[in-house]
Design a protein around this motif. Structure first.
Motif, PDB file in Angstrom:
ATOM      1  N   VAL A  57      39.496 -48.324 -44.070  1.00 18.43           N
ATOM      2  CA  VAL A  57      40.076 -46.935 -42.915  1.00 18.43           C
ATOM      3  C   VAL A  57      41.825 -46.861 -43.190  1.00 18.43           C
ATOM      4  N   SER A  58      42.236 -48.827 -43.161  1.00 18.53           N
ATOM      5  CA  SER A  58      43.841 -49.005 -43.886  1.00 18.53           C
ATOM      6  C   SER A  58      44.328 -48.721 -44.507  1.00 18.53           C
ATOM      7  N   LEU A  59      43.456 -48.800 -45.937  1.00 10.37           N
ATOM      8  CA  LEU A  59      43.304 -48.857 -47.350  1.00 10.37           C
ATOM      9  C   LEU A  59      43.714 -46.940 -47.357  1.00 10.37           C
ATOM     10  N   SER A  60      41.984 -46.703 -46.630  1.00 14.15           N
ATOM     11  CA  SER A  60      43.423 -44.746 -46.938  1.00 14.15           C
ATOM     12  C   SER A  60      43.932 -43.937 -46.353  1.00 14.15           C
ATOM     13  N   LEU A  61      44.222 -44.728 -44.679  1.00 10.53           N
ATOM     14  CA  LEU A  61      45.359 -44.129 -43.768  1.00 10.53           C
ATOM     15  C   LEU A  61      46.980 -44.065 -44.996  1.00 10.53           C
ATOM     16  N   PHE A  62      46.988 -45.286 -45.324  1.00 11.51           N
ATOM     17  CA  PHE A  62      48.267 -45.440 -46.110  1.00 11.51           C
ATOM     18  C   PHE A  62      47.772 -45.263 -47.987  1.00 11.51           C
ATOM     19  N   SER A  63      47.596 -44.313 -48.253  1.00  9.20           N
ATOM     20  CA  SER A  63      47.299 -44.630 -49.519  1.00  9.20           C
ATOM     21  C   SER A  63      47.994 -44.806 -50.631  1.00  9.20           C
ATOM     22  N   GLY A  64      49.010 -44.669 -49.977  1.00  7.78           N
ATOM     23  CA  GLY A  64      50.252 -44.400 -51.131  1.00  7.78           C
ATOM     24  C   GLY A  64      51.177 -43.184 -51.855  1.00  7.78           C
ATOM     25  N   GLY A  65      49.735 -41.742 -51.456  1.00 12.18           N
ATOM     26  CA  GLY A  65      49.903 -41.104 -52.225  1.00 12.18           C
ATOM     27  C   GLY A  65      50.839 -40.515 -50.780  1.00 12.18           C
ATOM     28  N   THR A  66      50.879 -38.477 -51.866  1.00 12.99           N
ATOM     29  CA  THR A  66      52.162 -37.831 -50.584  1.00 12.99           C
ATOM     30  C   THR A  66      50.935 -37.580 -49.171  1.00 12.99           C
ATOM     31  N   LYS A  67      49.247 -37.156 -50.236  1.00 13.85           N
ATOM     32  CA  LYS A  67      48.216 -36.083 -49.587  1.00 13.85           C
ATOM     33  C   LYS A  67      47.697 -37.108 -48.364  1.00 13.85           C
ATOM     34  N   ARG A  68      47.770 -36.633 -46.851  1.00 15.60           N
ATOM     35  CA  ARG A  68      47.099 -37.378 -46.041  1.00 15.60           C
ATOM     36  C   ARG A  68      45.676 -37.298 -46.477  1.00 15.60           C
ATOM     37  N   PRO A  69      45.205 -38.656 -46.313  1.00 13.43           N
ATOM     38  CA  PRO A  69      43.074 -38.392 -46.689  1.00 13.43           C
ATOM     39  C   PRO A  69      43.101 -37.785 -44.806  1.00 13.43           C
ATOM     40  N   SER A  70      42.130 -36.756 -45.271  1.00 14.87           N
ATOM     41  CA  SER A  70      41.267 -36.323 -44.012  1.00 14.87           C
ATOM     42  C   SER A  70      39.767 -36.874 -43.898  1.00 14.87           C
ATOM     43  N   ALA A  71      39.539 -36.865 -42.259  1.00 10.79           N
ATOM     44  CA  ALA A  71      38.929 -38.026 -41.980  1.00 10.79           C
ATOM     45  C   ALA A  71      37.700 -37.891 -42.852  1.00 10.79           C
ATOM     46  N   LYS A  72      36.693 -36.379 -43.515  1.00  9.32           N
ATOM     47  CA  LYS A  72      35.737 -36.520 -44.139  1.00  9.32           C
ATOM     48  C   LYS A  72      36.089 -37.490 -46.022  1.00  9.32           C
ATOM     49  N   SER A  73      37.209 -37.682 -46.120  1.00  5.76           N
ATOM     50  CA  SER A  73      37.896 -38.691 -47.287  1.00  5.76           C
ATOM     51  C   SER A  73      37.331 -39.858 -46.775  1.00  5.76           C
ATOM     52  N   ILE A  74      37.811 -40.092 -45.679  1.00  3.92           N
ATOM     53  CA  ILE A  74      37.722 -41.888 -45.330  1.00  3.92           C
ATOM     54  C   ILE A  74      36.247 -41.690 -45.647  1.00  3.92           C
ATOM     55  N   LEU A  75      35.761 -41.136 -44.464  1.00  9.15           N
ATOM     56  CA  LEU A  75      34.139 -41.617 -44.455  1.00  9.15           C
ATOM     57  C   LEU A  75      33.606 -41.957 -45.847  1.00  9.15           C
ATOM     58  N   LEU A  76      33.776 -40.940 -46.832  1.00  7.77           N
ATOM     59  CA  LEU A  76      33.230 -41.161 -47.922  1.00  7.77           C
ATOM     60  C   LEU A  76      33.756 -42.185 -48.536  1.00  7.77           C
ATOM     61  N   ASP A  77      34.900 -42.465 -48.292  1.00  9.18           N
ATOM     62  CA  ASP A  77      35.442 -43.584 -48.457  1.00  9.18           C
ATOM     63  C   ASP A  77      34.595 -45.118 -48.355  1.00  9.18           C
TER      64      ASP A  77
END
Length: 329
Positions: free
Chosen positions: A147-167
């Motif tokens: 969750v930590s690395l998905s929330l602050f991934s370094g990209g400009t696009k904010r990750p969705s809850a679905k993408s975090i769950l998939l990660d």
């Protein structure tokens, strides 16, 4: 029984030695950057999953788990994580540095240093209680790290809850822990049915898992040394100071202090030895390959492992010494 300071020094000395060896190997040209990336990938996708699977499967008796201290440890870890989110957001402007910094606040080296430390502080009972806790807290560490690395991934696009769950679901460390829990449940069912077969009876399979597991920590530390750069430490000193102090000062004060002030009569000395092992130990080595795999700032993650390992001996000693003065340990 070893003193807390002696044990802390003996526990971190091999860690620092392997990091130094890795640093020297890289400087004399034995390896290059490509090797480091491939080695980190192997650690994350093969060696660490084998290690975590065996750590879970080796828990002696899942039926003997006391729920109270486990719930406290999970709640305290989760609260440190939640408080860390706004703190790292306002403390650094670099999005790719926020994830590793947030990891440093809550993710300790519980499996490598913590469980043996609990044994040194409170004997066999301390080690057993810490081992049982690992079945709950290590999965939480890995979920929160994703969750930590998905929330602050370094990209400009904010990750969705679905993408975090998939990660989370695709993470090899979490998959291996889940497999370990399933294997542990199957073993418990076999015990109930008076069936003597165990995974250890399949000698080649168990031996291969053990061999892979034994490679995980030494290789991760060697690669950490290969990737260590003093120039990075200077450039990221603001984040390094914040994350290191959060790990070796704030986390022990909060996790152990709240338990002592409000739940002293509910927890035994073995429980407090486990809390020292959970909240006062350095950042987990596995945070580095995970950061690399998920696109975070890998050099910063490595700096946290090095600096928190160096300073954790003092935090472990102070926490243990104060608890002994209070008559808890």
């Amino acid at each position: 029984m070893l003193t807390a300071l002696q044990f802390a020094a003996e526990a971190i000395a091999p860690i620092i030695a392997l990091v130094v060896i890795g640093y020297v190997i890289k400087r004399i040209g034995m390896v290059n950057g490509s090797f480091c990336q491939i080695a980190n990938k192997l650690v994350f996708r093969l060696f660490l999953p084998a290690s975590l699977f065996l750590n879970v499967y080796r828990i002696p008796d899942i039926g003997s788990i006391e729920i109270g201290y486990i719930l406290y440890a999970l709640a305290a870890t989760l609260l440190i994580f939640l408080l860390g989110i706004p703190a790292v957001y306002f403390f650094t402007k670099h999005n790719d540095r926020r994830g590793p910094t947030l990891q440093a606040t809550f993710r300790s080296n519980f499996a490598l240093v913590g469980i043996p430390l609990a044994g040194a502080l409170f004997g066999t009972e301390g080690m057993m209680i810490a081992s049982l806790l690992s079945a709950a807290v290590i999965p939480l560490f890995n979920v929160l790290a994703v969750v930590s690395l998905s929330l602050f991934s370094g990209g400009t696009k904010r990750p969705s809850a679905k993408s975090i769950l998939l990660d989370i679901l695709k993470n090899p460390l979490i998959i291996s822990i889940a497999a370990g829990i399933v294997a542990l449940a199957v073993r418990a069912l076999l015990v109930r049915g008076d069936i003597t077969w165990r995974l250890t009876d399949v000698g080649p399979v168990y031996d291969v898992l053990s061999y892979l597991s034994s490679v995980a920590t030494p290789l991760a530390l060697l690669v950490l040394g290969m990737q260590f750069e003093f120039s990075t430490a200077r450039e990221m000193r603001r984040e390094i100071v914040f994350g290191t102090m959060a790990r070796v000062v704030v986390a022990p004060l909060f996790g152990i202090g709240v338990a002592f002030l409000f739940f002293r009569n509910h927890f035994s000395g073995a429980h407090f030895a486990t809390f020292v092992s959970l909240f006062a130990t350095p950042v987990a080595v596995s945070s580095v390959p995970m950061t690399q795999e998920m696109g975070g700032n890998t050099p910063l993650a490595g700096q946290f492992v090095v600096f928190t390992t160096l300073l954790s001996a003092l935090s472990i000693f102070i926490a243990s010494f104060l608890l002994r003065l209070a008559g808890v340990l």
